[in-house]
Design an enzyme around this catalytic site. Structure first.
Site, PDB file in Angstrom:
ATOM      1  N   ALA A 174       6.644  70.097  -5.173  1.00 12.57           N
ATOM      2  CA  ALA A 174       7.641  69.951  -5.542  1.00 12.57           C
ATOM      3  C   ALA A 174       8.840  69.486  -4.739  1.00 12.57           C
ATOM      4  O   ALA A 174       8.411  69.077  -3.231  1.00 12.57           O
ATOM      5  CB  ALA A 174       8.174  71.510  -6.233  1.00 12.57           C
ATOM      6  N   ASN A 175      10.387  69.299  -4.828  1.00 11.04           N
ATOM      7  CA  ASN A 175      11.248  69.180  -3.315  1.00 11.04           C
ATOM      8  C   ASN A 175      12.253  70.014  -4.410  1.00 11.04           C
ATOM      9  O   ASN A 175      12.447  70.686  -5.117  1.00 11.04           O
ATOM     10  CB  ASN A 175      11.188  68.104  -3.703  1.00 11.04           C
ATOM     11  N   ARG A 176      13.210  70.162  -3.196  1.00  8.40           N
ATOM     12  CA  ARG A 176      14.781  70.643  -3.567  1.00  8.40           C
ATOM     13  C   ARG A 176      15.679  69.733  -4.679  1.00  8.40           C
ATOM     14  O   ARG A 176      17.214  70.870  -4.225  1.00  8.40           O
ATOM     15  CB  ARG A 176      15.116  70.862  -2.281  1.00  8.40           C
TER      16      ARG A 176
END
Ligand code: CTP
Ligand code: CA
Length: 228
Positions: A33-35
């Site tokens: 995932a990412n932020r």
């Protein structure tokens, strides 16, 4: 009162917006995932709806409430996001604010990966489809106005100008995501709005809701100026 009398300059227009991260499975319990928080994309969807547009918001997993008056299509992966966007066409306006994962795990495991004493597994990655470039491509279904976002560090404007051309979108909203800016997950944003005709605006240190409101106003002006 204010609601009933509010001007609705985007009435009759369909806006498609992507928001949030995507999650790419490693196995049934783990993902890449990412932020991205989705705050900017959700704010854009809300701002367009407030101006009367019919809005479809295709969103990756976020911890936000659905914006009022917006149809939300929840997705997890980039592949699902592309399929949901295609299914939502035709649209007059496409705003790609999602932080789409660039890569997915090639051949994600169908069972949970276990420690088997042989050391950590190697993950082979495959490139995800580029949703913005796909929807920007010329064709009968291309939305009249396609707006991308660009998350950059260092020379934000130079990278963003090149990215706009590469993607084929009309405008790109570029922000500096260097960790010191706190943009990812934060409530404020500073952006460069770069347009195909060379016009560039810089909106500095504003709440993401204000960036969204300004973008929505610019969209109204664009359609009002008969550039469609
Ligand atoms: N985007 C997309 N689909 C992807 C990757 C990106 O639709 N698979 C969109 C994003 O929603 C954003 C724009 O493309 O509007 C730019 O995303 P960004 O990550 O900055 O660009 P990339 O082309 O992925 O380049 P890089 O991450 O290598 O800088
Ligand atoms: Ca990317």
């Amino acid at each position: 009162f204010a609601q009933r009398d509010a001007p609705r300059p985007l009435a009759g227009r369909h806006a498609l917006v992507t928001s949030g991260p995507t999650h790419e499975a490693i196995d049934p319990v783990r993902y890449i995932a990412n932020r991205s928080s989705g705050k900017q994309g959700h704010a854009v969807a809300a701002a367009l709806a407030a101006l009367g547009a019919r809005v479809t918001l295709v969103s990756g997993p976020v911890r936000l409430t659905d914006p009022a008056g917006v149809t939300v299509v929840p997705v997890e992966t980039a592949a699902e996001m592309l399929a949901a966007c295609r299914a939502a066409l035709p649209a007059d306006i496409f705003v790609a604010a999602a932080a789409v994962a660039d890569w997915r795990v090639d051949g994600a495991a169908e069972q949970k990966l276990k420690k088997d004493g042989g050391g950590p597994p190697a993950l082979r990655l495959a490139e995800n489809p580029d949703i913005l470039a796909t929807l920007s491509a010329p064709g009968p279904e291309r939305p009249a106005l396609v707006i991308g976002f660009a998350a950059e560090t260092n020379d934000v404007q130079t990278y963003a100008r090149a990215k706009r051309q590469r993607k084929g979108c009309d405008w790109i909203v570029a922000n500096d995501v260097s960790p010191a800016t706190g943009t990812f997950g934060g409530d404020r944003n500073s952006v460069h709005v770069i347009r195909a005709d060379g016009q560039e605006d810089i909106w500095t240190d504003l709440p993401k809701t204000e960036v969204a409101a300004r973008l929505a106003t610019a969209i109204v002006d664009h359609f009002g100026n008969g550039k469609i």
